[in-house]
Design a protein around this motif. Structure first.
Motif, short mmCIF file in Angstrom:
data_model
loop_
_atom_site.label_atom_id
_atom_site.label_comp_id
_atom_site.label_asym_id
_atom_site.label_seq_id
_atom_site.Cartn_x
_atom_site.Cartn_y
_atom_site.Cartn_z
N THR A 2 -0.21 5.72 -6.98
CA THR A 2 -0.36 5.32 -8.37
C THR A 2 0.33 3.99 -8.57
N GLU A 32 -13.75 6.47 -5.01
CA GLU A 32 -13.60 6.46 -6.47
C GLU A 32 -12.45 5.56 -6.92
N ARG A 33 -11.64 5.11 -6.00
CA ARG A 33 -10.47 4.28 -6.34
C ARG A 33 -10.65 2.82 -5.95
#
Length: 70
Positions: A2, A32-33
């Motif tokens: 993160t 997805e990131r």
């Protein structure tokens, strides 16, 4: 993982495997990131219009940087 976004540039000559490597990295991190920007989409010369052997894809004049940055 993160936190703040991480920008990674992958450089090299035409046909050196940059896109393949970038896709492998994206798969490892999680599709997805990841957002990918490929300069292949911004060529001014269309290889289908003439023999692609005559085009130097590493020449910056063949890239539309204005379109890419918009």
């Amino acid at each position: 993982m993160t936190g703040r976004p991480l920008f990674v540039g992958i450089a090299g000559g035409s046909g050196s495997g940059k896109t393949h490597f970038a896709r492998d990295v994206a798969t490892g991190v999680g599709l997805e990131r990841v957002a990918m920007l490929s300069m292949d989409q911004y060529f001014r010369s269309n290889p289908t219009e003439r023999d692609s052997r005559d085009i130097n894809f590493d020449q910056p004049a063949h890239l539309d940087f204005r379109l890419m940055s918009s």
